[in-house]
Design a protein around this motif. Sequence first.
Motif, short mmCIF file in Angstrom:
data_model
loop_
_atom_site.label_atom_id
_atom_site.label_comp_id
_atom_site.label_asym_id
_atom_site.label_seq_id
_atom_site.Cartn_x
_atom_site.Cartn_y
_atom_site.Cartn_z
N VAL A 170 0.85 -1.19 0.00
CA VAL A 170 0.00 0.00 0.00
C VAL A 170 0.89 1.24 0.00
N VAL A 171 0.61 2.16 -0.93
CA VAL A 171 1.29 3.46 -0.94
C VAL A 171 0.23 4.55 -1.03
N GLU A 172 0.63 5.77 -0.67
CA GLU A 172 -0.36 6.84 -0.57
C GLU A 172 0.13 8.08 -1.29
N ARG A 173 -0.81 8.80 -1.89
CA ARG A 173 -0.50 10.13 -2.43
C ARG A 173 -1.74 10.99 -2.31
N GLY A 174 -1.56 12.21 -1.84
CA GLY A 174 -2.69 13.12 -1.68
C GLY A 174 -3.76 12.55 -0.75
N GLY A 175 -3.34 11.74 0.23
CA GLY A 175 -4.30 11.18 1.18
C GLY A 175 -5.04 9.97 0.68
N ARG A 176 -4.75 9.55 -0.57
CA ARG A 176 -5.47 8.42 -1.14
C ARG A 176 -4.56 7.20 -1.27
N ALA A 177 -5.13 6.03 -1.00
CA ALA A 177 -4.32 4.81 -0.95
C ALA A 177 -4.40 4.03 -2.25
N LEU A 178 -3.24 3.56 -2.68
CA LEU A 178 -3.14 2.63 -3.81
C LEU A 178 -2.79 1.27 -3.21
N VAL A 179 -3.71 0.32 -3.36
CA VAL A 179 -3.52 -1.01 -2.80
C VAL A 179 -3.10 -1.95 -3.92
N LEU A 180 -1.98 -2.65 -3.73
CA LEU A 180 -1.46 -3.56 -4.74
C LEU A 180 -1.46 -4.99 -4.20
N PRO A 181 -2.60 -5.66 -4.27
CA PRO A 181 -2.64 -7.02 -3.73
C PRO A 181 -2.05 -7.96 -4.76
N ALA A 182 -1.45 -9.03 -4.30
CA ALA A 182 -0.88 -9.94 -5.29
C ALA A 182 -0.27 -11.13 -4.63
N PRO A 183 -0.31 -12.26 -5.31
CA PRO A 183 0.45 -13.41 -4.83
C PRO A 183 1.93 -13.11 -5.00
N PRO A 184 2.82 -13.84 -4.26
CA PRO A 184 4.25 -13.61 -4.39
C PRO A 184 4.68 -13.76 -5.84
N GLY A 185 5.64 -12.93 -6.26
CA GLY A 185 6.18 -13.07 -7.61
C GLY A 185 5.51 -12.15 -8.62
N SER A 186 4.48 -11.41 -8.20
CA SER A 186 3.79 -10.55 -9.15
C SER A 186 4.43 -9.17 -9.20
N GLY A 187 5.43 -8.97 -8.34
CA GLY A 187 6.17 -7.72 -8.40
C GLY A 187 5.61 -6.62 -7.53
N LYS A 188 4.82 -6.95 -6.54
CA LYS A 188 4.23 -5.87 -5.75
C LYS A 188 5.27 -5.15 -4.90
N SER A 189 6.22 -5.91 -4.34
CA SER A 189 7.24 -5.25 -3.52
C SER A 189 8.13 -4.35 -4.36
N THR A 190 8.46 -4.82 -5.56
CA THR A 190 9.30 -4.02 -6.45
C THR A 190 8.58 -2.73 -6.82
N LEU A 191 7.32 -2.87 -7.21
CA LEU A 191 6.52 -1.69 -7.53
C LEU A 191 6.47 -0.74 -6.35
N CYS A 192 6.24 -1.31 -5.19
CA CYS A 192 6.12 -0.50 -3.97
C CYS A 192 7.42 0.25 -3.72
N ALA A 193 8.55 -0.45 -3.80
CA ALA A 193 9.85 0.18 -3.57
C ALA A 193 10.10 1.28 -4.60
N ALA A 194 9.69 1.04 -5.84
CA ALA A 194 9.90 2.04 -6.88
C ALA A 194 9.04 3.27 -6.62
N LEU A 195 7.77 3.05 -6.29
CA LEU A 195 6.83 4.17 -6.10
C LEU A 195 7.22 5.06 -4.93
N VAL A 196 7.73 4.44 -3.84
CA VAL A 196 8.02 5.27 -2.67
C VAL A 196 9.25 6.15 -2.90
#
Lengths: 302, 372
Positions: A122-148
């Motif tokens: 989960v990451v936030e911008r302007g008070g709004r949350a972007l939720v990236l649910p996913a099974p392992p291997g779908s790249g959610k942590s990578t996306l999260c690290a990139a976005l922050v």
Amino acid sequence: MRLSELPAPEFDARLAGEGLCLRTGPFTARVCSAIAAVREGIRLLYADFPVAESGTCCDISLEVRRPPNLRRWLRPQVEFVADGAPVYEPFAFNQALPLLEWAMNWCIATHVNHYLLVHAAVVERGGRALVLPAPPGSGKSTLCAALVHRGWRLLSDENAVVTLDGASLFGTCRPVSLKNRSIDVIRAHAPQAVFGPPAHGTPKGTVLHLRPSAEHVARMDEPALPAWVVFPRWQPGADAVLAERPKADALIDLVDQSFNCARLGRSGFDAMAALVDASRVYDFGYGRLDDAIAVFDRLADQ
Amino acid sequence: MSRGDLLTACFVGTDRPALTGVQWEVVLSQARRARLAGRLARRAVEQDWFATMPDAARHHLQGLLRVEQTRRNQTLWELDCLRRALRGAGFPIVLLKGAAYVAAALPPARGRQFGDIDLLVPRECLREVEARLLGAGWVGEKLDAYDERYYRDWMHELPPLTHVERGTALDVHHTIAPPTSRWKIDGARLLDRAREVPGEEPFFVLAPEDIVLHSAVHLMQEGDFGAGLRDLLDIDDLLDHFGRETGFWPTLAARAEALGVGVPLVQALDQRSRLFGRRPPGECRDSIERLAAPAPRRWLMRHLLAVALRPDHPQADGATTTLVRTTLYVRSHWLRMPWYRIVPHLLRKAALRTAARLRRPDRAEAGPAPGP
């Protein structure tokens, strides 16, 4: 008091004794360990986190230790203990630091029943949350690290913490876990970031953790409103495609990705339904990180 | 000071527990270990503790109330499925323990962490029950010949069944203690007195005195006292509940004698009196005292159990805890099987455990994803 302000002898004594109580968003964690790698890892990765008094009633409590058996003299191992009993079979000793993170995740997933928990970044911008649910291997942590590192605030790379009215999300702001190839991707993407030491040969391959920025840690208690739920799917070389998805269908996937929705019964279902109702829901295929960032920036600007 | 058995005190007396923040944390941890977390949450509601406890403890206990409600619904649903599988069987299906408490609305059902469902059926109907359950999706795990024999011949149950879709577990017994046990009981004698649960056809529960005796035998011959305090609280609840009916206590004493289970009954009553100060009514004391083991054995068990009933938690352990638990573990097998079966059985278990440990890699293949 922040962890980095705690005098080193006091920090060591707490960790090896009554426990170091770390505030991570809505959950306070008591961590006990006499292992040097864990101590150094916490000192580095959690430097900006607030520390509570040892007498605090914590939400989760765990110890990372060497198993008390003869094998320690042959091949050192490490295990984690919750409620006085080891949880998994022991791991190779070099995995002590990732085990600490897995242990905290396990305790939250197993013992927390006052929030709905969804396995998602989960990451936030302007008070709004972007939720990236996913099974392992779908790249959610990578996306999260990139976005922050591109203007989004870190809530969590592992656990969406949703209030039971489904109206807001909290984050623990804990270190982001990176595996294998995504480590180099993020090193190139965010050269200024601080990384913990890598652990090789874990069940997930090579793992290391990224220290959350001091600014995000300082804002860990700020909730975000549900806005977007995006199911990412990484495919080498693919173009970015964002496609709206039926909500009922997404709800079923989210229930599958939840640690405690079934356990919470009606409260869990209602919270999940409210979360989905309040969000726009998409499937998202992508092959390049920069494309993904551009797509999410456009979402946020809408 | 956060060490010691903080949990038991929460269930004794009616005072609000006077605990510090970290002590609340320890109590919750001990309660989870002792499978009493849901029950602690119920007690907190009944006795209005929430106003004075730390937020983290309150959140945790309130969360457990939600989980408990879900588990109860799941148990009721599971009973519905069983009902469909066993309807028209033509013999009584007796629910035991947790399932009986919830179906017959008995006090130990409150706050209970429901697990497996336990059934008692006539011995000669075991095959039919097994076949009907298989037809409805309950299958036994693959066992080797030894384990198969252990369950079917030496124990008092079918090998455990698991539902293929829901993953729920079911134990089917033909009596409440193994036929090889010191306290063996012919299941038919229990079935004779079993009572239909109104509105829950085809389910029965044991007669009140037999429910208590089952609970006492179960507690006293279990090798694992992990849920010992929970079982004792169940017994206390049941005695409190059934004891209001006139004639209950004399029936209980007579039945214990007739079934040859006076010793575990007295042991359980001793622990109840030690912890809660509640004793059998005066007019029955003599008939119950007569059932006790000889004084030295009674004294020894009283003291061993006082240690074993503490939560199995490092912060509640004393100097003798490990020794006492080991002694009682061996004793439980001693009670359940003759020595010429126990010794090979325990040796075999130890050898298998060691072999498994030697084969075990450093978890290279299994992922550490947190399971719900």
